[in-house]
Design a protein around this motif. Structure first.
Motif, mmCIF file in Angstrom:
data_model
loop_
_atom_site.group_PDB
_atom_site.id
_atom_site.type_symbol
_atom_site.label_atom_id
_atom_site.label_comp_id
_atom_site.label_asym_id
_atom_site.label_seq_id
_atom_site.Cartn_x
_atom_site.Cartn_y
_atom_site.Cartn_z
ATOM 1 N N ALA A 1 0.836 -1.199 0.000
ATOM 2 C CA ALA A 1 0.000 0.000 0.000
ATOM 3 C C ALA A 1 0.872 1.251 0.000
ATOM 4 O O ALA A 1 1.965 1.257 0.562
ATOM 5 N N PRO B 1 -1.693 -3.830 2.945
ATOM 6 C CA PRO B 1 -1.118 -3.041 4.040
ATOM 7 C C PRO B 1 -0.106 -3.899 4.797
ATOM 8 O O PRO B 1 0.520 -4.783 4.217
ATOM 9 N N TRP C 1 -4.460 2.748 -1.427
ATOM 10 C CA TRP C 1 -4.835 2.107 -0.167
ATOM 11 C C TRP C 1 -6.351 2.002 -0.099
ATOM 12 O O TRP C 1 -7.070 2.627 -0.878
#
Length: 218
Positions: free
Chosen positions: A112, A162, A181
């Motif tokens: 991300a 992430p 993201w």
């Protein structure tokens, strides 16, 4: 399906190999150190030692594969003291080997927030990017740009998770969006859930020639 996996000895790559085998795929793990796969044994698993920076070393093993999944990674650089060019350096021989083997489908993992954008999570902006991940994210971003600009003949999907957790699969659907993201996404995701998403993506055209951020959401 016959699938090649790069980075198969890494913590996410191992999850990809295990998940692919559980789904009944034939898997060829292309690795620097064959012993890194530990005790994983399966009649549908082949392990080949390769140099990922050598196109001629990779291409013979991609013959007859239907997809290549890459979980390649390298160590982060504290405070940017060590330049990192691993991602842009490795993607060139990889895509060249794919062309030689006439393999079109590539699903690879970056992270991300590879490129700084307004509104990105504060932990990335004020902690991870300046202290640990700045050079890593930059190299990932260069790799992504190379795929976009120089590899339109490759059916690629870049997966941006992430933080990665060494936990079992949540058993829940992964949220995916085209972008840097997932808004309101959790800060960590199980490596097994990443592996599942990558394998689900192989047979789908939903994310063809796109970079997709993934996360778990409530």
């Amino acid at each position: 399906m016959r699938i090649a996996v790069l980075g198969a000895t890494g913590p996410t790559g191992i999850q990809v190999v295990q998940e692919a085998l559980e789904r009944g795929h034939d898997v060829i793990a292309l690795v620097r150190n064959p012993e890194g796969l530990g005790d994983i044994k399966h009649d549908k698993l082949q392990i080949q030692k390769v140099d990922i920076f050598q196109e001629k070393d990779l291409s013979p093993h991609l013959q007859d594969c239907e997809a290549l999944l890459s979980c390649l990674g390298t160590r982060a650089s504290f405070l940017g003291w060590t330049p990192i060019t691993f991602y842009e350096d490795s993607i060139k021989p990889i895509t060249s080997a794919m062309r030689t083997a006439n393999l079109k489908r590539l699903v690879c993992m970056t992270a991300a927030c590879t490129t700084r954008t307004d509104g990105e999570p504060k932990i990335i902006s004020y902690f991870l990017r300046p202290l640990f991940l700045g050079n890593t994210l930059k190299s990932m971003s260069v790799m992504e740009a190379y795929l976009d600009q120089e590899c339109q003949d490759v059916d690629y999907t870049v997966v941006r998770p992430p933080g990665l957790a060494n936990t079992p699969s949540s058993g829940k659907p992964v949220t995916a969006v085209e972008g840097q993201w997932v808004p309101n996404g959790s800060g960590r995701i199980s490596r097994r859930d990443v592996a599942k998403f990558m394998l689900d993506t192989v047979g789908s055209s939903d994310w063809s020639k796109k970079c997709v951020a993934i996360a778990m959401t409530s």
